[in-house]
Design an enzyme around this catalytic site. Structure first.
Site, PDB file in Angstrom:
ATOM      1  N   SER A 194       0.848  -1.065   0.101  1.00 14.93           N
ATOM      2  CA  SER A 194      -0.108  -0.024   0.099  1.00 14.93           C
ATOM      3  C   SER A 194       0.856   1.201   0.028  1.00 14.93           C
ATOM      4  O   SER A 194       1.986   1.309   0.769  1.00 14.93           O
ATOM      5  CB  SER A 194      -0.824   0.017   1.233  1.00 14.93           C
ATOM      6  OG  SER A 194      -1.882   1.101   1.229  1.00 14.93           O
ATOM      7  N   GLU A 195       0.661   2.246  -1.051  1.00 13.13           N
ATOM      8  CA  GLU A 195       1.433   3.387  -1.170  1.00 13.13           C
ATOM      9  C   GLU A 195       1.664   4.165   0.155  1.00 13.13           C
ATOM     10  O   GLU A 195       2.677   4.823   0.034  1.00 13.13           O
ATOM     11  CB  GLU A 195       1.353   4.129  -2.623  1.00 13.13           C
ATOM     12  CG  GLU A 195       0.176   4.727  -2.606  1.00 13.13           C
ATOM     13  CD  GLU A 195      -1.019   4.059  -3.301  1.00 13.13           C
ATOM     14  OE1 GLU A 195      -1.695   4.881  -4.024  1.00 13.13           O
ATOM     15  OE2 GLU A 195      -0.809   2.726  -3.227  1.00 13.13           O
ATOM     16  N   ASN A 196       0.741   3.987   1.196  1.00 19.15           N
ATOM     17  CA  ASN A 196       1.008   4.893   2.003  1.00 19.15           C
ATOM     18  C   ASN A 196       2.072   4.298   3.209  1.00 19.15           C
ATOM     19  O   ASN A 196       2.265   4.987   4.201  1.00 19.15           O
ATOM     20  CB  ASN A 196      -0.452   5.149   2.900  1.00 19.15           C
ATOM     21  CG  ASN A 196      -1.109   3.837   3.218  1.00 19.15           C
ATOM     22  OD1 ASN A 196      -0.843   2.909   2.723  1.00 19.15           O
ATOM     23  ND2 ASN A 196      -1.973   3.993   4.183  1.00 19.15           N
TER      24      ASN A 196
END
Length: 216
Positions: A45-47
């Site tokens: 997840s890019e967060n």
């Protein structure tokens, strides 16, 4: 089988053990449901999380564990968390093997528009531009048409996400690739004929001599 399940099942067959995979919001999030347990795929997840697990049961969500869209997720044993700068460093550095994104339009040359519709409120571009530019393979998972209009178009009329073409498009009707920059029909969905695909596709399609049915 509904269209979303057809798309997600077919996309899951593109993943291989050891892949670092980013899933966008919408239909792409369903892909993880169809990855067999013996296939060791690492979802990012890019967060700032590698090792995302299934959506937690009601009452078990942790407020600090969300995907990039803010929805609750879980973390598998051995998961790694880090800040978004490190996460985007992985994406921009070419370390993501596959990204699966939704789409508003894909044109005849494989260009993707998926981040905004002019005149409508946009919360932000998210990681789409970085992912399309930085991931080794870009797979678009979307419905073939919406409101009676083809989403596989001759030329995108919406703002492009990236100048780089995508690798593959999987819809509820077909699998399309872009060798030599030309939309080419690779497979049709179960029960869907080539003529049906062509009838609802605005872009001109290259039709090989043999077009098999999706194996899902």
């Amino acid at each position: 089988m509904d269209g979303h399940s057809i798309i997600a099942r077919r996309v899951a067959k593109e993943l291989h053990s050891g892949n670092l995979v980013n899933l966008g919001i919408g239909i792409p999030t369903l892909v993880s449901n169809y990855v067999p347990p013996e296939l060791k795929v690492f979802f990012q997840s890019e967060n700032g999380l590698i090792g995302t697990g299934p959506i937690p049961e009601q009452g078990m969500a942790h407020p600090l564990l969300t995907d990039a869209g803010g929805r609750p997720i879980s973390a598998l044993p051995g998961a790694s968390t880090f800040d978004s700068a490190m996460s985007f460093g992985l994406i921009r550095g070419g370390h993501v093997d596959v990204t699966v994104l939704g789409g508003l339009q894909v044109d005849a040359h494989g260009h993707l528009a998926n981040w905004m519709i002019p005149g409508k409120m946009v919360p932000g571009m998210g990681g789409a531009m970085d992912l399309v530019s930085g991931a080794k393979r870009v797979i678009v998972a979307m419905q073939h048409a919406a409101k009676g209009k083809s989403k596989i178009v001759a030329k995108c009329t919406l703002p492009l996400t990236s100048a780089r073409p995508v690798s593959l498009v999987v819809t509820d009707m077909a699998v399309i690739a872009f060798p030599d920059g030309r939309a080419t029909l690779l497979e049709t969905a179960p029960g869907v004929g080539i003529a049906e695909v062509m009838a609802v596709t605005e872009a001109e399609l290259i039709i090989p001599n043999s077009v098999p049915e999706m194996q899902i």
